[in-house]
Design an enzyme around this catalytic site. Structure first.
Site, short mmCIF file in Angstrom:
data_model
loop_
_atom_site.label_atom_id
_atom_site.label_comp_id
_atom_site.label_asym_id
_atom_site.label_seq_id
_atom_site.Cartn_x
_atom_site.Cartn_y
_atom_site.Cartn_z
N LYS A 1 0.81 -1.23 0.00
CA LYS A 1 0.00 0.00 0.00
C LYS A 1 0.84 1.29 0.00
O LYS A 1 0.40 2.31 -0.49
CB LYS A 1 -0.94 0.01 1.20
CG LYS A 1 -2.14 -0.92 1.06
CD LYS A 1 -3.07 -0.74 2.25
CE LYS A 1 -4.33 -1.56 2.06
NZ LYS A 1 -5.33 -1.30 3.11
N ASP B 1 -10.35 3.48 2.14
CA ASP B 1 -10.63 2.92 3.46
C ASP B 1 -11.32 3.94 4.37
O ASP B 1 -12.22 3.59 5.14
CB ASP B 1 -9.33 2.46 4.15
CG ASP B 1 -8.89 1.08 3.67
OD1 ASP B 1 -9.74 0.33 3.16
OD2 ASP B 1 -7.70 0.76 3.80
P1 NAP Z 1 -0.87 -3.29 10.68
O1 NAP Z 1 -0.48 -2.10 9.89
O2 NAP Z 1 0.02 -4.49 10.71
O3 NAP Z 1 -1.11 -2.79 12.20
C1 NAP Z 1 -1.41 -3.71 13.21
C2 NAP Z 1 -1.83 -2.95 14.48
O4 NAP Z 1 -2.21 -3.93 15.46
C3 NAP Z 1 -0.71 -2.12 15.11
O5 NAP Z 1 -1.27 -0.99 15.73
C4 NAP Z 1 -0.14 -3.10 16.16
O6 NAP Z 1 0.48 -2.45 17.24
C5 NAP Z 1 -1.42 -3.75 16.65
N1 NAP Z 1 -1.17 -5.04 17.26
C6 NAP Z 1 -0.78 -6.19 16.62
N2 NAP Z 1 -0.66 -7.18 17.54
C7 NAP Z 1 -0.96 -6.65 18.74
C8 NAP Z 1 -1.03 -7.17 20.07
N3 NAP Z 1 -0.76 -8.47 20.33
N4 NAP Z 1 -1.42 -6.34 21.07
C9 NAP Z 1 -1.70 -5.04 20.82
N5 NAP Z 1 -1.67 -4.49 19.59
C10 NAP Z 1 -1.29 -5.28 18.58
O7 NAP Z 1 -2.29 -3.86 10.23
P2 NAP Z 1 -3.48 -3.03 9.53
O8 NAP Z 1 -3.33 -3.09 8.07
O9 NAP Z 1 -3.56 -1.71 10.20
O10 NAP Z 1 -4.75 -3.95 9.89
C11 NAP Z 1 -5.27 -4.01 11.21
C12 NAP Z 1 -6.55 -4.85 11.20
O11 NAP Z 1 -7.57 -4.15 10.49
C13 NAP Z 1 -6.41 -6.21 10.51
O12 NAP Z 1 -7.14 -7.16 11.26
C14 NAP Z 1 -7.07 -6.02 9.16
O13 NAP Z 1 -7.63 -7.21 8.65
C15 NAP Z 1 -8.17 -5.02 9.53
N6 NAP Z 1 -8.60 -4.21 8.39
C16 NAP Z 1 -9.93 -4.24 8.09
C17 NAP Z 1 -10.41 -3.46 7.05
C18 NAP Z 1 -11.87 -3.49 6.72
O14 NAP Z 1 -12.23 -3.04 5.63
N7 NAP Z 1 -12.71 -3.96 7.63
C19 NAP Z 1 -9.51 -2.65 6.30
C20 NAP Z 1 -8.16 -2.66 6.64
C21 NAP Z 1 -7.72 -3.45 7.70
P3 NAP Z 1 2.07 -2.08 17.18
O15 NAP Z 1 2.15 -0.78 16.43
O16 NAP Z 1 2.46 -1.96 18.61
O17 NAP Z 1 2.75 -3.23 16.47
#
Ligand code: NAP
Length: 293
Positions: free
Chosen positions: A76, A113
């Protein structure tokens, strides 16, 4: 999975999804169902692109006559240098999830998004203007959510396991929306218990609770939901996460991430086709694909 109902020819308009991997993506089912429902000679194809070929893939869209593509993890941000321009949304969020190729070969990127999230809140009759909203997470999805909420006039608090990422996110969005209100707090049980008394909406934008780790929750088990009335979880696999189950038991209204997924896709579809997307058909296709695993 929804399959194509027509033969592909040299006239078929092509769109797709660039990511690595893309085999679990629900987007092909969702978009192809929409094309089929409208009787359109279009096809949406999964395009697995290794990180070393991102530039070739983006420029290849133009060379191969694609109308555009969605972009998913981990590309992205990586696609940005190869686009002719970005919309203000993509610039503010710092990530592109939709590429559009114009007839004259210009190729631009946007991020749907934020609109997908806000449109889904609106569809659920959730007003955010002036509301104190607590967002968990500071990754890519959180960037879109925080931008959308701040633009809509919410008072946003960000809590993230890595505090520095939350501070950086607040700083970046504040640069593009200087009038917006932000706070950053610690991601600890003590801090979240306190914040639950000061917020009405909670948004989980972390990946915690996502399949296969379905018994995990980003919200501490010892902590109630205080004055929070609405809990929105971006995770959609599973639909009813541990967080949403706990919030429901507390009496909160809960919303899963499927609506955002559908509405960000619908917005991409509208940009490529210039037509009003069949959102209900797209939702049905995603629900079916999720049931099929
Ligand atoms: P990302 O960039 O990898 O970010 C992950 C986030 O989760 C970070 O803030 C990370 O914190 C936190 N995290 C991961 N493991 C953790 C733990 N054990 N305890 C506390 N915090 C934790 O991922 P992303 O792209 O933002 O996606 C996040 C979620 O949103 C995913 O489940 C994805 O499927 C979902 N999503 C949904 C949509 C939709 O349309 N519904 C769209 C996009 C994403 P740190 O910074 O401390 O690592």
């Amino acid at each position: 999975m929804a399959s194509l109902t027509h033969a592909l020819t040299a006239h078929t308009r092509l769109v797709g999804i660039i990511g690595w991997p893309v085999k679990h993506s629900l987007s092909p089912s969702m978009h192809n169902a929409a094309f089929a429902a409208r009787g359109m000679d279009w096809a949406y194809v999964p395009l697995p692109v290794s990180p070393k070929w991102v530039k070739e893939a983006v420029l290849g869209l133009r060379a191969l006559g694609f109308r555009g593509a969605n972009v998913t993890v981990p590309h992205k941000e990586q696609v940005i240098p190869f686009l002719d321009h970005l919309t203000p949304e993509a610039q503010a969020i710092g990530a592109v999830n939709t590429i559009v190729v114009e007839e004259d070969g210009r190729i631009w990127g946007t991020n749907t998004d934020a609109d997908g999230f806000l449109n889904d809140l609106l569809a659920h009759d959730v007003q955010v203007e002036g509301e104190p909203v607590l967002v968990l997470g500071a990754g890519g999805a959180a960037r879109a959510v925080v931008y959308a909420l701040a633009r809509a006039g919410a008072r946003v608090t960000i809590a993230n396991r890595t505090l520095g990422r939350a501070v950086e996110l607040a700083r970046q969005i504040h640069m593009v929306l200087p009038g917006a209100s932000f706070r950053v707090v610690e991601f600890s049980a003590e801090s979240l218990t306190r914040e639950a008394e000061a917020h009405t909406i909670l948004v989980n934008a972390t990946s915690v609770g996502m399949w296969p780790d379905v018994e995990a929750s980003p919200w501490p088990s010892s902590t109630g939901f205080g004055r929070i009335k609405v809990v929105y979880d971006l995770v959609y696999r599973p639909r009813l996460t541990r967080l949403l189950r706990d919030a429901q038991a507390w009496g909160c209204r809960v919303i899963d991430g499927l609506g955002m997924l559908v509405r960000q896709g619908a917005e991409s579809w509208r940009l490529w086709t210039g037509q009003v997307p069949p959102v209900d058909i797209m939702r049905q296709a995603v629900e079916e694909a999720l049931r099929e695993g």
